[in-house]
Design a protein around this motif. Structure first.
Motif, PDB file in Angstrom:
ATOM      1  N   ASN A  29      84.272  48.743  24.167  1.00 51.53           N
ATOM      2  CA  ASN A  29      85.422  48.786  25.077  1.00 51.53           C
ATOM      3  C   ASN A  29      86.738  48.910  24.314  1.00 51.53           C
ATOM      4  O   ASN A  29      87.703  49.473  24.806  1.00 51.53           O
ATOM      5  CB  ASN A  29      85.458  47.541  25.972  1.00 51.53           C
ATOM      6  N   ASP A  60      75.124  54.797  23.249  1.00 47.99           N
ATOM      7  CA  ASP A  60      75.570  54.370  24.585  1.00 47.99           C
ATOM      8  C   ASP A  60      77.054  54.667  24.771  1.00 47.99           C
ATOM      9  O   ASP A  60      77.484  55.095  25.836  1.00 47.99           O
ATOM     10  CB  ASP A  60      75.303  52.879  24.809  1.00 47.99           C
ATOM     11  N   PHE A  61      77.839  54.423  23.721  1.00 45.51           N
ATOM     12  CA  PHE A  61      79.277  54.727  23.811  1.00 45.51           C
ATOM     13  C   PHE A  61      79.501  56.218  24.043  1.00 45.51           C
ATOM     14  O   PHE A  61      80.302  56.621  24.883  1.00 45.51           O
ATOM     15  CB  PHE A  61      80.025  54.278  22.551  1.00 45.51           C
ATOM     16  N   SER A  63      77.511  58.362  25.364  1.00 47.64           N
ATOM     17  CA  SER A  63      77.065  58.673  26.721  1.00 47.64           C
ATOM     18  C   SER A  63      78.125  58.261  27.748  1.00 47.64           C
ATOM     19  O   SER A  63      78.439  59.012  28.669  1.00 47.64           O
ATOM     20  CB  SER A  63      75.740  57.964  26.988  1.00 47.64           C
ATOM     21  N   GLN A  64      78.694  57.061  27.576  1.00 50.66           N
ATOM     22  CA  GLN A  64      79.771  56.613  28.468  1.00 50.66           C
ATOM     23  C   GLN A  64      80.975  57.553  28.390  1.00 50.66           C
ATOM     24  O   GLN A  64      81.580  57.886  29.407  1.00 50.66           O
ATOM     25  CB  GLN A  64      80.243  55.206  28.067  1.00 50.66           C
ATOM     26  N   LYS A  67      80.318  60.613  30.342  1.00 48.43           N
ATOM     27  CA  LYS A  67      80.423  60.347  31.780  1.00 48.43           C
ATOM     28  C   LYS A  67      81.878  60.243  32.234  1.00 48.43           C
ATOM     29  O   LYS A  67      82.186  60.515  33.381  1.00 48.43           O
ATOM     30  CB  LYS A  67      79.665  59.069  32.146  1.00 48.43           C
ATOM     31  N   LYS A  68      82.762  59.841  31.308  1.00 48.72           N
ATOM     32  CA  LYS A  68      84.195  59.741  31.631  1.00 48.72           C
ATOM     33  C   LYS A  68      84.927  61.062  31.342  1.00 48.72           C
ATOM     34  O   LYS A  68      86.140  61.104  31.275  1.00 48.72           O
ATOM     35  CB  LYS A  68      84.831  58.604  30.820  1.00 48.72           C
ATOM     36  N   SER A  90      75.212  64.260  25.889  1.00 53.04           N
ATOM     37  CA  SER A  90      74.199  63.231  25.596  1.00 53.04           C
ATOM     38  C   SER A  90      72.736  63.650  25.717  1.00 53.04           C
ATOM     39  O   SER A  90      71.939  63.300  24.884  1.00 53.04           O
ATOM     40  CB  SER A  90      74.429  62.009  26.479  1.00 53.04           C
TER      41      SER A  90
END
Length: 195
Positions: A29, A60-61, A63-64, A67-68, A90
């Motif tokens: 974050n 995971d970061f 991928s996030q 998505k953003k 991803s």
């Protein structure tokens, strides 16, 4: 007493393998916070890395970030100890390079990222790092930063911290290092906001 880089590399590679755990809580974050603070008017492009050899897993970061709607990429190794960064989504297939590391297709679009997440073997509080000794990242970071302002973030477990990392004129000093415990940065850095 002179500290030898190659001995540190061996010591911290063994330490990382011994202490590595998928259960280590790692919050990314802080990277989204840094993006918001330092790139308020644009969506910066982000270069990550595909974790190997017990590096911190950042998938995971990435991928996030995808998505953003951030443009995300990974390094592709070239000849002469150089790397390019290529866009990657991803779920897109990856290919094994000569070092056994996964990378995007060579045909993917090359880009000069605004933010680069840098893997490392060891680091110190002065934001110096030890990599694998070939200088791929040092060359790439220098080349890109000569053309544009980039935010470089070392990614490491807290146990990878060394008291001092020896440097030379070819080593590239990072802007900050994110660990499972905290964000390390120089309070005198005038280019970026860290808190």
């Amino acid at each position: 007493m002179q500290v030898d880089k190659s001995l540190l590399r061996i010591k911290f590679t063994k330490k990382r393998k011994k202490l590595y755990s998928k259960k280590t809580l790692f919050s990314f974050n802080k990277i989204f916070f840094l993006i918001k603070k330092n790139f308020p008017k644009k969506k910066p492009s982000i270069a990550g890395y595909y974790p190997s050899n017990f590096e911190v897993n950042i998938l995971d970061f990435l991928s996030q970030a995808n998505k953003k709607n951030f443009k995300v990429g990974l390094p592709v190794i070239k000849k002469d100890y150089k790397i390019d960064f290529k866009y990657w989504i991803s779920n897109e297939p990856l290919y094994v390079n000569r070092y056994g590391i996964l990378e995007p297709k060579k045909q993917n679009i090359t880009f000069k990222p605004d933010i680069i997440l840098v893997p490392l073997i060891a680091f110190d509080r002065n934001l110096n790092r030890i990599g694998y000794g070939k200088g791929y990242y040092d060359r790439a970071l220098k080349q890109i930063s000569d053309k544009k302002k980039i935010l470089t973030i070392g990614i490491a477990f807290s146990f990878q911290e060394a008291s001092i990392i020896p440097t030379n004129q070819y080593d590239y000093n990072l802007d900050c290092i994110l660990t499972d415990r905290n964000l390390i940065y120089k309070k005198t850095n005038e280019n970026f906001i860290f808190r």
